[in-house]
Design a protein around this motif. Structure first.
Motif, PDB file in Angstrom:
ATOM      1  N   LEU A 181     -70.299  58.864   0.868  1.00 20.61           N
ATOM      2  CA  LEU A 181     -69.016  58.983   0.178  1.00 20.61           C
ATOM      3  C   LEU A 181     -67.944  58.173   0.915  1.00 20.61           C
ATOM      4  N   ALA A 182     -67.982  58.220   2.244  1.00 14.93           N
ATOM      5  CA  ALA A 182     -66.993  57.477   3.043  1.00 14.93           C
ATOM      6  C   ALA A 182     -67.127  55.973   2.791  1.00 14.93           C
ATOM      7  N   ALA A 183     -68.365  55.495   2.718  1.00 16.46           N
ATOM      8  CA  ALA A 183     -68.573  54.055   2.478  1.00 16.46           C
ATOM      9  C   ALA A 183     -68.075  53.680   1.079  1.00 16.46           C
ATOM     10  N   TRP A 184     -68.363  54.560   0.106  1.00 19.64           N
ATOM     11  CA  TRP A 184     -67.875  54.304  -1.256  1.00 19.64           C
ATOM     12  C   TRP A 184     -66.346  54.232  -1.257  1.00 19.64           C
ATOM     13  N   GLU A 185     -65.707  55.195  -0.581  1.00 15.52           N
ATOM     14  CA  GLU A 185     -64.233  55.231  -0.556  1.00 15.52           C
ATOM     15  C   GLU A 185     -63.669  53.948   0.043  1.00 15.52           C
ATOM     16  N   GLY A 186     -64.315  53.445   1.097  1.00 16.22           N
ATOM     17  CA  GLY A 186     -63.838  52.212   1.725  1.00 16.22           C
ATOM     18  C   GLY A 186     -63.846  51.053   0.738  1.00 16.22           C
ATOM     19  N   ARG A 187     -64.913  50.969  -0.067  1.00 17.82           N
ATOM     20  CA  ARG A 187     -64.999  49.881  -1.056  1.00 17.82           C
ATOM     21  C   ARG A 187     -63.993  50.097  -2.191  1.00 17.82           C
ATOM     22  N   PHE A 188     -63.910  51.361  -2.664  1.00 20.43           N
ATOM     23  CA  PHE A 188     -63.048  51.618  -3.821  1.00 20.43           C
ATOM     24  C   PHE A 188     -61.569  51.432  -3.457  1.00 20.43           C
ATOM     25  N   ALA A 189     -61.211  51.812  -2.233  1.00 23.73           N
ATOM     26  CA  ALA A 189     -59.806  51.704  -1.800  1.00 23.73           C
ATOM     27  C   ALA A 189     -59.354  50.251  -1.726  1.00 23.73           C
ATOM     28  N   ALA A 190     -60.316  49.325  -1.657  1.00 20.52           N
ATOM     29  CA  ALA A 190     -59.963  47.897  -1.568  1.00 20.52           C
ATOM     30  C   ALA A 190     -59.646  47.291  -2.937  1.00 20.52           C
ATOM     31  N   ARG A 191     -59.888  48.051  -4.011  1.00 19.75           N
ATOM     32  CA  ARG A 191     -59.526  47.499  -5.340  1.00 19.75           C
ATOM     33  C   ARG A 191     -58.023  47.237  -5.369  1.00 19.75           C
ATOM     34  N   PRO A 192     -57.584  46.134  -5.976  1.00 22.90           N
ATOM     35  CA  PRO A 192     -56.146  45.825  -5.989  1.00 22.90           C
ATOM     36  C   PRO A 192     -55.289  46.984  -6.522  1.00 22.90           C
ATOM     37  N   ALA A 193     -55.762  47.691  -7.550  1.00 22.91           N
ATOM     38  CA  ALA A 193     -54.948  48.779  -8.122  1.00 22.91           C
ATOM     39  C   ALA A 193     -54.818  49.945  -7.142  1.00 22.91           C
ATOM     40  N   MET A 194     -55.848  50.190  -6.353  1.00 26.09           N
ATOM     41  CA  MET A 194     -55.770  51.254  -5.347  1.00 26.09           C
ATOM     42  C   MET A 194     -54.869  50.817  -4.198  1.00 26.09           C
ATOM     43  N   ASP A 195     -55.046  49.559  -3.785  1.00 26.18           N
ATOM     44  CA  ASP A 195     -54.244  49.049  -2.676  1.00 26.18           C
ATOM     45  C   ASP A 195     -52.755  49.063  -3.046  1.00 26.18           C
ATOM     46  N   ALA A 196     -52.451  48.679  -4.282  1.00 24.06           N
ATOM     47  CA  ALA A 196     -51.042  48.591  -4.713  1.00 24.06           C
ATOM     48  C   ALA A 196     -50.381  49.954  -4.821  1.00 24.06           C
ATOM     49  N   THR A 197     -51.164  51.022  -4.924  1.00 26.41           N
ATOM     50  CA  THR A 197     -50.584  52.354  -5.112  1.00 26.41           C
ATOM     51  C   THR A 197     -50.809  53.248  -3.897  1.00 26.41           C
ATOM     52  N   LYS A 198     -51.280  52.655  -2.826  1.00 25.06           N
ATOM     53  CA  LYS A 198     -51.602  53.462  -1.634  1.00 25.06           C
ATOM     54  C   LYS A 198     -50.332  54.129  -1.086  1.00 25.06           C
ATOM     55  N   PRO A 199     -50.334  55.458  -0.928  1.00 20.30           N
ATOM     56  CA  PRO A 199     -49.109  56.116  -0.421  1.00 20.30           C
ATOM     57  C   PRO A 199     -48.921  55.833   1.064  1.00 20.30           C
ATOM     58  N   GLU A 200     -47.681  55.660   1.453  1.00 23.19           N
ATOM     59  CA  GLU A 200     -47.384  55.393   2.888  1.00 23.19           C
ATOM     60  C   GLU A 200     -47.392  56.695   3.654  1.00 23.19           C
TER      61      GLU A 200
END
Ligand SMILES: N[C@@H](CCC(=O)N[C@@H](CS)C(=O)NCC(=O)O)C(=O)O
Length: 200
Positions: A181-200
């Motif tokens: 699951l951690a490896a999946w999250e690392g890949r999914f978080a790199a999607r531009p839409a996820m990166d653009a909405t990442k909370p600070e």
């Protein structure tokens, strides 16, 4: 149309990711305050629960909650985030991710609001975390095929739920013992839409 939102809300982030993934750039994002102790007046007027996300529309009444808004946005874009052949699995997985968010947001509120009055209930916090841990174990054991397949709304919900755990409950180390699951999250978080909405 206006999406009432806030940068840290994982529920609102689901909708913002759907907007980006389906290239709908004509909906304004308006940050408002939402709190169990009372929030923005416009938000309360549109959504009696006073919760975000809430979608204000000119052509009809406001829409809520995140599941309704995501489905509306998918329909509006003619996207395919709800695959007909796997509909019930996808909806259940989205519900699973939302349950993680509910427990995790509740923990945040417990620490923030009840903490102000020295009323924090550690056993309740641990019980909420137990729900989250069981859900994460179920994702790791049973949901990887659906998470690895073509983009669907449940993947977005799981990605936002895990992002919120990192934001507010990093001390609980959710990745420990959940390598897949951690490896999946690392890949999914790199999607531009996820990166653009990442909370600070
Ligand atoms: N089931 C709702 C949950 C939304 C929710 O709990 N949002 C939080 C922010 S993350 C909120 O607005 N809290 C204010 C409150 O509890 O009154 C959804 O999927 O949209």
């Amino acid at each position: 149309m206006q999406l009432l939102s806030s940068p840290a809300s994982p529920f609102a982030r689901k909708c913002r990711v759907v907007l980006l993934e389906t290239a709908q750039h004509d909906i304004d994002i308006r940050d408002v305050s939402a709190s169990p102790l009372g929030g923005d007046a416009d938000l309360n007027a549109a959504n009696p629960s006073g919760k975000i996300p809430t979608l204000l529309r000119e052509e009809g009444p406001a829409l809520y909650d995140s599941r309704v808004i995501c489905r509306f946005l998918d329909n509006r874009a003619g996207a395919s985030l709800y695959p007909v052949g796997r509909m019930w699995e996808v909806l259940s997985l989205e519900a699973n991710a939302d349950a993680i968010m509910e427990a995790a947001v509740g923990m945040t509120y417990e620490k923030r609001f009840r903490g102000e009055r020295d009323l924090v209930w550690p056993e309740w916090l641990d019980a909420q975390w137990a729900k989250i841990a069981r859900s994460l174990d179920a994702l790791e054991a049973r949901s990887m095929p659906l998470l690895e397949g073509p983009l669907n709304v449940a993947q977005i919900a799981v990605g936002c739920a895990l992002g919120y755990l990192d934001l507010r409950h990093g001390d609980r180390a959710w990745r420990d013992g959940r390598d897949t699951l951690a490896a999946w999250e690392g890949r999914f978080a790199a999607r531009p839409a996820m990166d653009a909405t990442k909370p600070e």
